[in-house]
Design a protein around this motif. Sequence first.
Motif, mmCIF file in Angstrom:
data_model
loop_
_atom_site.group_PDB
_atom_site.id
_atom_site.type_symbol
_atom_site.label_atom_id
_atom_site.label_comp_id
_atom_site.label_asym_id
_atom_site.label_seq_id
_atom_site.Cartn_x
_atom_site.Cartn_y
_atom_site.Cartn_z
ATOM 1 N N ILE A 207 0.820 -1.279 0.094
ATOM 2 C CA ILE A 207 0.160 -0.074 0.098
ATOM 3 C C ILE A 207 0.949 1.048 -0.136
ATOM 4 C CG2 ILE A 207 -1.817 1.319 1.224
ATOM 5 C CD1 ILE A 207 -2.702 -1.356 2.495
ATOM 6 N N TYR A 208 0.797 1.896 -0.992
ATOM 7 C CA TYR A 208 1.433 3.344 -1.063
ATOM 8 C C TYR A 208 0.934 4.393 -0.866
ATOM 9 C CZ TYR A 208 4.832 0.649 -4.002
ATOM 10 O OH TYR A 208 5.918 -0.193 -4.518
ATOM 11 N N GLY A 209 1.454 5.164 -0.001
ATOM 12 C CA GLY A 209 0.672 6.465 0.646
ATOM 13 C C GLY A 209 1.697 7.577 1.002
ATOM 14 N N ILE A 210 1.054 8.575 1.230
ATOM 15 C CA ILE A 210 1.681 10.123 1.553
ATOM 16 C C ILE A 210 1.540 10.551 3.111
ATOM 17 C CG2 ILE A 210 2.542 12.410 1.218
ATOM 18 C CD1 ILE A 210 3.397 10.566 -1.026
ATOM 19 N N LEU A 211 2.228 10.401 4.014
ATOM 20 C CA LEU A 211 2.369 10.965 5.318
ATOM 21 C C LEU A 211 2.625 12.517 5.296
ATOM 22 C CD1 LEU A 211 1.376 10.550 8.169
ATOM 23 C CD2 LEU A 211 3.884 9.964 8.575
ATOM 24 N N ARG A 212 1.505 13.252 6.002
ATOM 25 C CA ARG A 212 2.139 14.642 6.046
ATOM 26 C C ARG A 212 1.825 15.045 7.494
ATOM 27 N NH1 ARG A 212 2.209 19.278 2.945
ATOM 28 N NH2 ARG A 212 1.851 21.305 4.020
ATOM 29 N N GLY A 213 2.782 15.348 8.357
ATOM 30 C CA GLY A 213 2.840 15.891 9.572
ATOM 31 C C GLY A 213 3.415 14.683 10.540
ATOM 32 N N SER A 214 3.371 15.014 11.752
ATOM 33 C CA SER A 214 4.108 14.341 13.003
ATOM 34 C C SER A 214 3.008 13.156 13.328
ATOM 35 C CB SER A 214 4.452 15.032 14.048
ATOM 36 O OG SER A 214 4.653 14.285 15.202
ATOM 37 N N LEU A 215 3.398 12.320 13.814
ATOM 38 C CA LEU A 215 2.638 11.007 14.197
ATOM 39 C C LEU A 215 2.114 11.358 15.675
ATOM 40 C CD1 LEU A 215 3.994 7.953 12.854
ATOM 41 C CD2 LEU A 215 2.051 9.056 12.002
ATOM 42 N N ARG A 216 2.651 12.433 16.442
ATOM 43 C CA ARG A 216 2.277 13.026 17.596
ATOM 44 C C ARG A 216 0.736 13.869 17.804
ATOM 45 N NH1 ARG A 216 7.862 13.829 17.667
ATOM 46 N NH2 ARG A 216 7.530 15.911 16.911
ATOM 47 N N ARG A 217 0.469 13.968 16.512
ATOM 48 C CA ARG A 217 -0.677 14.780 16.427
ATOM 49 C C ARG A 217 -1.951 13.602 16.019
ATOM 50 N NH1 ARG A 217 0.027 19.920 12.626
ATOM 51 N NH2 ARG A 217 0.311 18.418 11.041
ATOM 52 N N PRO A 218 -3.073 14.044 16.124
ATOM 53 C CA PRO A 218 -4.292 13.473 15.481
ATOM 54 C C PRO A 218 -4.116 13.008 14.145
ATOM 55 C CG PRO A 218 -5.202 15.275 16.886
ATOM 56 C CD PRO A 218 -3.576 15.365 16.736
ATOM 57 N N LEU A 219 -4.433 11.976 13.473
ATOM 58 C CA LEU A 219 -4.104 11.806 11.987
ATOM 59 C C LEU A 219 -5.650 11.644 11.275
ATOM 60 C CD1 LEU A 219 -2.137 10.851 9.986
ATOM 61 C CD2 LEU A 219 -2.699 8.423 10.740
ATOM 62 N N VAL A 220 -5.665 12.160 10.000
ATOM 63 C CA VAL A 220 -6.946 11.788 9.377
ATOM 64 C C VAL A 220 -6.282 11.045 8.028
ATOM 65 C CG1 VAL A 220 -8.378 13.192 7.619
ATOM 66 C CG2 VAL A 220 -7.754 14.393 9.865
ATOM 67 N N VAL A 221 -7.110 9.910 8.000
ATOM 68 C CA VAL A 221 -6.758 9.073 6.735
ATOM 69 C C VAL A 221 -7.896 9.240 5.630
ATOM 70 C CG1 VAL A 221 -6.474 6.569 6.163
ATOM 71 C CG2 VAL A 221 -5.638 7.527 8.206
ATOM 72 N N PHE A 222 -7.413 9.658 4.535
ATOM 73 C CA PHE A 222 -8.123 9.781 3.181
ATOM 74 C C PHE A 222 -8.376 8.627 2.334
ATOM 75 C CE2 PHE A 222 -6.348 14.209 4.145
ATOM 76 C CZ PHE A 222 -7.515 14.873 4.255
ATOM 77 N N VAL A 223 -9.521 8.366 2.263
ATOM 78 C CA VAL A 223 -9.701 7.149 1.271
ATOM 79 C C VAL A 223 -10.482 7.355 -0.029
ATOM 80 C CG1 VAL A 223 -10.906 4.695 1.274
ATOM 81 C CG2 VAL A 223 -10.234 5.824 3.312
ATOM 82 N N HIS A 224 -9.753 7.131 -1.032
ATOM 83 C CA HIS A 224 -10.406 7.777 -2.401
ATOM 84 C C HIS A 224 -11.693 6.777 -3.034
ATOM 85 C CE1 HIS A 224 -8.653 4.409 -4.808
ATOM 86 N NE2 HIS A 224 -7.382 4.842 -4.145
ATOM 87 N N GLY A 225 -12.253 7.233 -3.880
ATOM 88 C CA GLY A 225 -13.321 6.466 -4.461
ATOM 89 C C GLY A 225 -12.937 5.613 -5.417
ATOM 90 N N PHE A 226 -14.166 4.715 -6.215
ATOM 91 C CA PHE A 226 -13.741 3.740 -7.395
ATOM 92 C C PHE A 226 -13.249 4.663 -8.383
ATOM 93 C CE2 PHE A 226 -15.517 1.205 -10.845
ATOM 94 C CZ PHE A 226 -14.916 0.002 -10.244
ATOM 95 N N THR A 227 -12.098 3.990 -9.000
ATOM 96 C CA THR A 227 -11.252 4.489 -10.193
ATOM 97 C C THR A 227 -10.609 5.699 -9.703
ATOM 98 O OG1 THR A 227 -13.050 5.971 -11.276
ATOM 99 C CG2 THR A 227 -12.873 3.307 -11.724
ATOM 100 N N GLY A 228 -10.741 6.223 -8.436
ATOM 101 C CA GLY A 228 -10.141 7.567 -7.896
ATOM 102 C C GLY A 228 -8.545 7.320 -7.834
ATOM 103 N N ASP A 229 -8.026 8.184 -7.145
ATOM 104 C CA ASP A 229 -6.936 8.430 -6.868
ATOM 105 C C ASP A 229 -6.215 9.365 -5.638
ATOM 106 O OD1 ASP A 229 -4.001 10.287 -7.531
ATOM 107 O OD2 ASP A 229 -3.815 8.094 -8.211
ATOM 108 N N MET A 230 -5.245 8.886 -4.877
ATOM 109 C CA MET A 230 -4.947 9.684 -3.680
ATOM 110 C C MET A 230 -4.721 11.084 -3.808
ATOM 111 S SD MET A 230 -1.379 8.109 -2.336
ATOM 112 C CE MET A 230 0.161 8.494 -3.501
ATOM 113 N N ASN A 231 -4.260 11.472 -5.042
ATOM 114 C CA ASN A 231 -3.858 12.783 -5.312
ATOM 115 C C ASN A 231 -4.889 13.644 -6.158
ATOM 116 O OD1 ASN A 231 -1.024 12.361 -4.335
ATOM 117 N ND2 ASN A 231 -0.413 11.562 -5.917
ATOM 118 N N GLU A 232 -6.145 13.125 -6.063
ATOM 119 C CA GLU A 232 -6.944 14.190 -6.486
ATOM 120 C C GLU A 232 -7.082 15.492 -5.594
ATOM 121 O OE1 GLU A 232 -10.957 11.948 -7.535
ATOM 122 O OE2 GLU A 232 -10.042 10.489 -6.331
#
Length: 240
Positions: A13-38
Amino acid sequence: KELKIITGDGKKIYGILRGSLRRPLVVFVHGFTGDMNEHQFFNGARYADAKGFSSFRFALYSWKKGARKLQQCTLQTHADDLDRVIQFFRKKGVKKIFVVGHSYGGKTVLASRKKDYDGVALWDPSHNLYPLFTEARYIKSLNMYVNQIKEGPYGIVIGRKMVKQEHVFEWRKKVRSVPSPIIIILAGDGVLVRGGKAYYATANNPKKIVIIKGASHCFDEEGTEEQLFKETTSWFQHCK
């Protein structure tokens, strides 16, 4: 920072982490035929950062080495990979994890077996039978479905198992099983408002529904993306 997370069956699973893991984390899930960089994820990660959240956006399938391919996936595959992502960050010590699911990514969030998150935002989520599946034609020689999408620029090849799962998806049961606070944000000019309202009526408290006027499914219109981000981060701050 690019991360690679290994699934239980050895995929990457390839992904991009932005920010420190000491903070609350938001995980974005893209849609069908979508892309994480939309734009809604790329820009959403930056908006979340300014509001005190780190973020992780990832690809449910990718051209990169060892990644899944869409035609090999099912909705449950997506959901299990989401669970694997959350498990990865829990083991890293992240205390608060919030999940955003856009379009079919909303169903991915609902299909999670563990639902180990502290808050949920569904962005114009898919509901009931997905039209791309119901209009697809089965090709026996491929053991797959093909949707030519008459008004679209390209066709889509869909795995048979994914289509079968769509026909038996128990959305009411899945929505009721979400234990954490949930906000449903709908595109006022989209076709999913009715389904989103049904999700809201079924969901447990605490819950909230927002309809953004003038917005289409991907919140492309001027100002609608900002409203989307503001409602989402405000809800997650409330969930802290």
